[in-house]
Design a protein around this motif. Structure first.
Motif, PDB file in Angstrom:
ATOM      1  N   UNK A  30      48.077  45.327  84.141  1.00 43.46           N
ATOM      2  CA  UNK A  30      48.784  46.601  84.298  1.00 43.46           C
ATOM      3  C   UNK A  30      48.913  47.280  82.931  1.00 43.46           C
ATOM      4  N   UNK A  31      49.012  46.505  81.866  1.00 48.90           N
ATOM      5  CA  UNK A  31      49.088  47.075  80.516  1.00 48.90           C
ATOM      6  C   UNK A  31      47.818  47.872  80.205  1.00 48.90           C
ATOM      7  N   UNK A  32      46.666  47.376  80.642  1.00 46.89           N
ATOM      8  CA  UNK A  32      45.407  48.102  80.418  1.00 46.89           C
ATOM      9  C   UNK A  32      45.385  49.399  81.208  1.00 46.89           C
ATOM     10  N   UNK A  33      45.892  49.372  82.432  1.00 45.78           N
ATOM     11  CA  UNK A  33      45.955  50.592  83.247  1.00 45.78           C
ATOM     12  C   UNK A  33      46.871  51.608  82.572  1.00 45.78           C
ATOM     13  N   UNK A  34      47.979  51.134  82.021  1.00 45.24           N
ATOM     14  CA  UNK A  34      48.912  52.020  81.317  1.00 45.24           C
ATOM     15  C   UNK A  34      48.245  52.646  80.098  1.00 45.24           C
ATOM     16  N   UNK A  35      47.493  51.849  79.344  1.00 45.09           N
ATOM     17  CA  UNK A  35      46.774  52.390  78.183  1.00 45.09           C
ATOM     18  C   UNK A  35      45.762  53.443  78.613  1.00 45.09           C
ATOM     19  N   UNK A  41      43.233  53.540  73.333  1.00 50.95           N
ATOM     20  CA  UNK A  41      42.055  52.679  73.230  1.00 50.95           C
ATOM     21  C   UNK A  41      42.243  51.390  74.016  1.00 50.95           C
ATOM     22  N   UNK A  42      41.200  50.999  74.721  1.00 49.51           N
ATOM     23  CA  UNK A  42      41.172  49.717  75.424  1.00 49.51           C
ATOM     24  C   UNK A  42      39.891  49.003  75.011  1.00 49.51           C
ATOM     25  N   UNK A  43      39.817  47.730  75.311  1.00 47.41           N
ATOM     26  CA  UNK A  43      38.650  46.960  74.898  1.00 47.41           C
ATOM     27  C   UNK A  43      37.419  47.332  75.728  1.00 47.41           C
TER      28      UNK A  43
END
Length: 74
Positions: A30-35, A41-43
């Motif tokens: 969920x942290x990646x969706x928030x980013x 930036x995401x990986x």
């Protein structure tokens, strides 16, 4: 340069999906969706999982937008 994921959100709307559906189908946190929601930036791994889940290319979910600093440097 700034990153924009507007294309991803439009694709989700077109496919009648919600963010939680994306999270589940891509297997991302969920942290990646928030980013992604905040255009942060995401990986590359997250981007690849999203592309695989949405059956698309990376250019279909994001774009790079030049900032004022980018235009001043030229």
């Amino acid at each position: 340069m700034e990153v924009s994921f507007k294309k991803l959100w439009k694709m989700l709307i077109d496919k009648d999906m919600k963010k939680k559906d994306l999270q589940a189908s891509a297997g991302i946190s969920w942290a990646s969706v928030t980013k992604l929601s905040k255009n942060e930036n995401v990986s590359m791994e997250v981007l690849m999982k999203v592309c695989q889940a949405m059956n698309c290319d990376i250019g279909d979910i994001m774009e790079l937008i030049p900032t004022e600093d980018d235009t001043k440097q030229k």
